[in-house]
Design a protein around this motif. Sequence first.
Motif, PDB file in Angstrom:
ATOM      1  N   ALA A 110       0.836  -1.203   0.000  1.00  0.00           N
ATOM      2  CA  ALA A 110       0.000   0.000   0.000  1.00  0.00           C
ATOM      3  C   ALA A 110       0.868   1.249   0.000  1.00  0.00           C
ATOM      4  O   ALA A 110       2.064   1.204   0.259  1.00  0.00           O
ATOM      5  N   SER A 167      -3.277   2.108  -3.820  1.00  0.00           N
ATOM      6  CA  SER A 167      -4.264   2.613  -2.859  1.00  0.00           C
ATOM      7  C   SER A 167      -5.405   1.604  -2.873  1.00  0.00           C
ATOM      8  O   SER A 167      -5.565   0.844  -3.843  1.00  0.00           O
ATOM      9  N   ALA A 168      -6.205   1.606  -1.828  1.00  0.00           N
ATOM     10  CA  ALA A 168      -7.336   0.674  -1.764  1.00  0.00           C
ATOM     11  C   ALA A 168      -8.297   0.919  -2.919  1.00  0.00           C
ATOM     12  O   ALA A 168      -8.791  -0.033  -3.541  1.00  0.00           O
TER      13      ALA A 168
END
Length: 167
Positions: A135, A154-155
């Motif tokens: 991440a 990123s998520a």
Amino acid sequence: TLLHEEAVGDSHPIDLASRNDAIAQVKKFIPSAKAVIMEIGSSSGFLIRDLVKFFPETVIIGSDVVKEPLYRLAKSLPGIPLIRFDLLKCPLPDQSIDVLVMLNVLEHIGDDVSALQKVFNLLKPGGSLIIEVPAGINLYDAYDAELHHFRRYSASELQDKLIKAGF
């Protein structure tokens, strides 16, 4: 693989947490004791050994794009199919895997969306992907480059790419 093995071995707390979480996720999503579980990026074999231990009734398949770790694994895991292949040129038939595990693999693949589409195609209907990626897009540094990472995620970026691939 060798850099990772020399730096952390098989008992680094972050690696242990990742493997333990992956095992818990497989337990949660495995459809039956006779399921087919595949690990893409078997590398040093730490997770695949855990999979064999915790899921003795299943078919476990290991794979990696690098051949040397697979040769070492073959000696210690007789009877476990180990496949060397490039995911983007995957020779396996569609809809053949129940649970697919990719821990810290996707960031090594230039065309990650195509790789995720191949993974989606490999999974049986209702199959599960257990994935872990680094991440923090802004945290990409020389260490990532040394490890041949193309990116960090990123998520929301990972979610968007998973959706684009069919998940």
